[in-house]
Enzyme design. Sequence first.
Site, PDB file in Angstrom:
ATOM      1  N   LEU A 112     -10.508   4.041  12.168  1.00  0.00           N
ATOM      2  CA  LEU A 112      -9.026   3.342  12.839  1.00  0.00           C
ATOM      3  C   LEU A 112      -8.125   2.307  11.563  1.00  0.00           C
ATOM      4  O   LEU A 112      -7.609   1.410  11.079  1.00  0.00           O
ATOM      5  CB  LEU A 112      -9.328   2.075  13.781  1.00  0.00           C
ATOM      6  CG  LEU A 112     -10.606   2.479  15.318  1.00  0.00           C
ATOM      7  CD1 LEU A 112     -10.337   1.694  15.850  1.00  0.00           C
ATOM      8  CD2 LEU A 112     -10.608   3.533  15.560  1.00  0.00           C
ATOM      9  N   ARG A 162       2.874  -8.388   9.556  1.00  0.00           N
ATOM     10  CA  ARG A 162       2.316  -9.907   8.786  1.00  0.00           C
ATOM     11  C   ARG A 162       2.557  -9.520   7.407  1.00  0.00           C
ATOM     12  O   ARG A 162       2.638 -10.939   6.628  1.00  0.00           O
ATOM     13  CB  ARG A 162       1.086 -10.184   9.796  1.00  0.00           C
ATOM     14  CG  ARG A 162       1.743 -11.195  10.800  1.00  0.00           C
ATOM     15  CD  ARG A 162       0.824 -11.878  10.869  1.00  0.00           C
ATOM     16  NE  ARG A 162      -1.025 -11.106  11.977  1.00  0.00           N
ATOM     17  CZ  ARG A 162      -2.211 -11.566  11.460  1.00  0.00           C
ATOM     18  NH1 ARG A 162      -2.047 -13.266  11.356  1.00  0.00           N
ATOM     19  NH2 ARG A 162      -3.008 -11.262  12.424  1.00  0.00           N
ATOM     20  N   LYS A 214      -0.331  -1.183   6.221  1.00  0.00           N
ATOM     21  CA  LYS A 214      -1.086  -1.863   5.578  1.00  0.00           C
ATOM     22  C   LYS A 214      -2.697  -1.354   5.396  1.00  0.00           C
ATOM     23  O   LYS A 214      -2.527  -1.879   3.641  1.00  0.00           O
ATOM     24  CB  LYS A 214      -1.872  -2.744   7.150  1.00  0.00           C
ATOM     25  CG  LYS A 214      -2.958  -3.540   6.878  1.00  0.00           C
ATOM     26  CD  LYS A 214      -3.300  -4.548   7.945  1.00  0.00           C
ATOM     27  CE  LYS A 214      -3.642  -4.122   9.527  1.00  0.00           C
ATOM     28  NZ  LYS A 214      -4.232  -5.380   9.835  1.00  0.00           N
ATOM     29  N   GLN A 272      -2.898   9.314  16.524  1.00  0.00           N
ATOM     30  CA  GLN A 272      -1.757   8.168  17.765  1.00  0.00           C
ATOM     31  C   GLN A 272      -0.746   7.567  17.682  1.00  0.00           C
ATOM     32  O   GLN A 272      -0.547   7.033  16.813  1.00  0.00           O
ATOM     33  CB  GLN A 272      -2.842   6.649  17.585  1.00  0.00           C
ATOM     34  CG  GLN A 272      -3.122   5.996  18.770  1.00  0.00           C
ATOM     35  CD  GLN A 272      -3.745   4.732  18.551  1.00  0.00           C
ATOM     36  OE1 GLN A 272      -3.916   4.073  17.699  1.00  0.00           O
ATOM     37  NE2 GLN A 272      -4.205   4.319  19.854  1.00  0.00           N
ATOM     38  N   GLU A 288     -11.509 -10.282  24.292  1.00  0.00           N
ATOM     39  CA  GLU A 288     -10.168 -10.774  23.308  1.00  0.00           C
ATOM     40  C   GLU A 288      -9.198 -12.767  23.516  1.00  0.00           C
ATOM     41  O   GLU A 288      -9.716 -13.155  24.307  1.00  0.00           O
ATOM     42  CB  GLU A 288      -9.344 -10.426  23.357  1.00  0.00           C
ATOM     43  CG  GLU A 288     -10.196  -8.656  23.735  1.00  0.00           C
ATOM     44  CD  GLU A 288     -10.256  -8.579  22.293  1.00  0.00           C
ATOM     45  OE1 GLU A 288      -9.481  -8.747  21.025  1.00  0.00           O
ATOM     46  OE2 GLU A 288     -11.423  -7.958  21.900  1.00  0.00           O
ATOM     47  N   TYR A 316      16.115   5.333 -32.477  1.00  0.00           N
ATOM     48  CA  TYR A 316      16.584   5.423 -31.509  1.00  0.00           C
ATOM     49  C   TYR A 316      18.168   4.991 -32.912  1.00  0.00           C
ATOM     50  O   TYR A 316      18.261   4.367 -33.210  1.00  0.00           O
ATOM     51  CB  TYR A 316      16.755   3.882 -30.814  1.00  0.00           C
ATOM     52  CG  TYR A 316      17.572   4.217 -29.656  1.00  0.00           C
ATOM     53  CD1 TYR A 316      17.876   5.591 -28.875  1.00  0.00           C
ATOM     54  CD2 TYR A 316      18.081   3.524 -28.913  1.00  0.00           C
ATOM     55  CE1 TYR A 316      17.889   5.700 -27.321  1.00  0.00           C
ATOM     56  CE2 TYR A 316      18.665   3.546 -27.568  1.00  0.00           C
ATOM     57  CZ  TYR A 316      18.964   4.021 -27.009  1.00  0.00           C
ATOM     58  OH  TYR A 316      20.090   4.918 -25.991  1.00  0.00           O
TER      59      TYR A 316
HETATM   60  C1  UD1 Z   1     -10.401  -6.363  17.420  1.00  0.00           C
HETATM   61  C2  UD1 Z   1     -11.762  -6.482  18.484  1.00  0.00           C
HETATM   62  C3  UD1 Z   1     -11.934  -7.809  18.623  1.00  0.00           C
HETATM   63  C4  UD1 Z   1     -12.278  -7.941  16.524  1.00  0.00           C
HETATM   64  C5  UD1 Z   1     -11.328  -7.531  15.720  1.00  0.00           C
HETATM   65  C6  UD1 Z   1     -11.885  -7.750  14.297  1.00  0.00           C
HETATM   66  C7  UD1 Z   1     -10.463  -5.018  20.380  1.00  0.00           C
HETATM   67  C8  UD1 Z   1      -9.782  -5.050  21.601  1.00  0.00           C
HETATM   68  N1  UD1 Z   1     -10.355  -6.509  19.142  1.00  0.00           N
HETATM   69  O1  UD1 Z   1      -9.593  -7.595  17.309  1.00  0.00           O
HETATM   70  O2  UD1 Z   1     -13.158  -8.175  19.147  1.00  0.00           O
HETATM   71  O3  UD1 Z   1     -12.811  -9.402  17.015  1.00  0.00           O
HETATM   72  O4  UD1 Z   1     -10.754  -6.476  16.249  1.00  0.00           O
HETATM   73  O5  UD1 Z   1     -10.794  -7.935  13.450  1.00  0.00           O
HETATM   74  O6  UD1 Z   1     -10.309  -4.044  19.636  1.00  0.00           O
HETATM   75  N2  UD1 Z   1      -5.712   0.160  15.502  1.00  0.00           N
HETATM   76  C9  UD1 Z   1      -5.507   1.725  15.941  1.00  0.00           C
HETATM   77  N3  UD1 Z   1      -4.383   1.690  17.009  1.00  0.00           N
HETATM   78  C10 UD1 Z   1      -3.982   0.261  17.964  1.00  0.00           C
HETATM   79  C11 UD1 Z   1      -4.507  -0.960  17.882  1.00  0.00           C
HETATM   80  C12 UD1 Z   1      -5.576  -0.934  16.251  1.00  0.00           C
HETATM   81  O7  UD1 Z   1      -5.899   1.574  15.362  1.00  0.00           O
HETATM   82  O8  UD1 Z   1      -3.797   0.996  18.566  1.00  0.00           O
HETATM   83  C13 UD1 Z   1      -6.395  -0.680  14.093  1.00  0.00           C
HETATM   84  C14 UD1 Z   1      -6.141  -1.435  13.175  1.00  0.00           C
HETATM   85  O9  UD1 Z   1      -5.143  -0.572  12.841  1.00  0.00           O
HETATM   86  C15 UD1 Z   1      -6.463  -2.299  13.110  1.00  0.00           C
HETATM   87  C16 UD1 Z   1      -8.082  -1.884  13.767  1.00  0.00           C
HETATM   88  O10 UD1 Z   1      -7.844  -1.011  14.811  1.00  0.00           O
HETATM   89  O11 UD1 Z   1      -7.566  -1.255  11.719  1.00  0.00           O
HETATM   90  C17 UD1 Z   1      -7.839  -3.775  14.876  1.00  0.00           C
HETATM   91  O12 UD1 Z   1      -7.008  -3.341  15.206  1.00  0.00           O
HETATM   92  P1  UD1 Z   1      -6.264  -4.769  15.344  1.00  0.00           P
HETATM   93  O13 UD1 Z   1      -4.746  -5.110  16.280  1.00  0.00           O
HETATM   94  O14 UD1 Z   1      -5.934  -5.767  13.980  1.00  0.00           O
HETATM   95  O15 UD1 Z   1      -7.686  -5.779  16.396  1.00  0.00           O
HETATM   96  P2  UD1 Z   1      -7.761  -7.469  16.096  1.00  0.00           P
HETATM   97  O16 UD1 Z   1      -6.691  -7.547  17.788  1.00  0.00           O
HETATM   98  O17 UD1 Z   1      -7.405  -7.707  15.079  1.00  0.00           O
END
Ligand code: UD1
Length: 469
Positions: A10, A17, A24, A86, A169, A398
């Site tokens: 993902l 941030r 990222k 996505q 969460e 040069y």
């Molecule tokens: C997620 C988990 C959380 C866990 C944490 C660990 C969920 C709902 N929560 O939270 O339980 O403790 O990771 O780091 O999954 N991403 C997508 N598409 C989206 C959203 C996110 O591809 O629509 C990808 C981001 O790029 C990232 C990963 O998914 O690589 C995790 O997303 P992030 O927003 O960091 O998740 P957290 O809210 O931290």
Amino acid sequence: MSYDFGVAILAAGQGTRLKLNLPKVLSPCVGEVLINFPLNAADQFLALEKMSGLIGVVVGHQRELVSDHLEKYRSKIKSSLKIAVQEVQNGTGGALREYFEQIPHAKDTVYTMVLCGDTPIIGSKDLQELFASLSADPKLNAVAASFIAKNPKGYGRIVRGGSGFRIVEEKDATDDIRKICEVNSGLYIAKTEFVLANLYQIDDKNKSNELYLTDLFKENHHVRPVCFPSEEVFVGVNTLKQLQVVSKTLYQMKCDDLLESGVRLFDSSSTYVDWTVEIGRGSYLYPNVIIEGNSSIGENCCIMANCHLIDTKISNDVTVKSFCSMEGASIQNSAVVGPFARLRPLANIGEGSKVGNFVEIKKSNLGKGVKVSHLSYVGDAEIGENTNIGCGFVSVNYDGVNKHKTSIGKNSFIGSGCNLIAPIKVGDSSFVAAGSTVNKDIPEGSFAIARGRQTNKDGLAKKFLPKKD
Ligand code: UD1
Ligand code: CA
């Protein structure tokens, strides 16, 4: 084509941030970019388990840049690499739906693993450990890697119960659940049929209005958290501070690999070698050595303290003394460079040559056994074997508009304090007297002298010296 294993990485999130002008997962990290780490971990895992696999990366934010990178990186991994888009980042559950919808054969796999693009320290061994706990129990549908967090803030909490567990969460948690320190790492392995049966039941009725992938896990499903002993493995990169933390860990891991392979280190904690760099056994690195990018060092070399090497190729038995800066250079066997030498792009130092202190070399080729020992500038030059360049030499390359070439033959001697005004050719076995400024070619075997003739005036010095009473 059908595969045993599908890996979803993902990587659609924005990562605001980090404050870098990059998606990222393309943040630079120890010579790689972040996304390379989960890609390699998954690829190595599949190889170790001897399984046929596909890896699907879900991209979104700045997806052109991420896709370009993946296209270039494709040849570095063995598994089949695919990309899904996505369009709207509506949560990790939405991202996994896109993976299944867009990646051919993803639905036909036996197992599905989910990895985040921003957790670079997770390695193939960790993935194997997690997979072993899923395969150990045929009734299990899915496992999630968890760990005990010193500060669980921001993570999904693991709530154990029934035959399974659920993940809550931070935003949706009650005060009691927030006190739980066992947290979700974001790494999961599941049977694909279990994921497909439940992924489309997920809704966005939560505080973030997102499709939480974590809702796959329920107390009444056969699912299990596997608690890993170390928090360090799962550090995700959301801030520059975290990028620094993971980089430090990865540099230490690289040092451990080097030590394992027979490279001596004075002190790992002050050695910074990119993951892209190879170093041969018997070589020795002193403190504060930084070796970056597309660099390599052969066997039995010694790189002394405070040297910075970028994209530099060093052969065997080379000594680089302290305080050298090199970029895009190459050094052949048994040469000695430094201290305080600067090698710029396309400097090539021949076998057994010596480059001494305060010497700058750019786009020049030094043959075998050439010596440039002190205080010189060599640019756009070709120097034949066994030629000695005296102290304070300048290739005057040069003219304010264009750069010109200097060519010096073999077995020649250029005295100290000489300027050679390019374009110029000096033949083999010739000799240039110290202090000469040369602007005409010198034929083979000639002696050239180009400086004002000296006259001595008897007794005249006292006129210029301070008077003594
Ligand atoms: C997620 C988990 C959380 C866990 C944490 C660990 C969920 C709902 N929560 O939270 O339980 O403790 O990771 O780091 O999954 N991403 C997508 N598409 C989206 C959203 C996110 O591809 O629509 C990808 C981001 O790029 C990232 C990963 O998914 O690589 C995790 O997303 P992030 O927003 O960091 O998740 P957290 O809210 O931290
Ligand atoms: Ca989030």
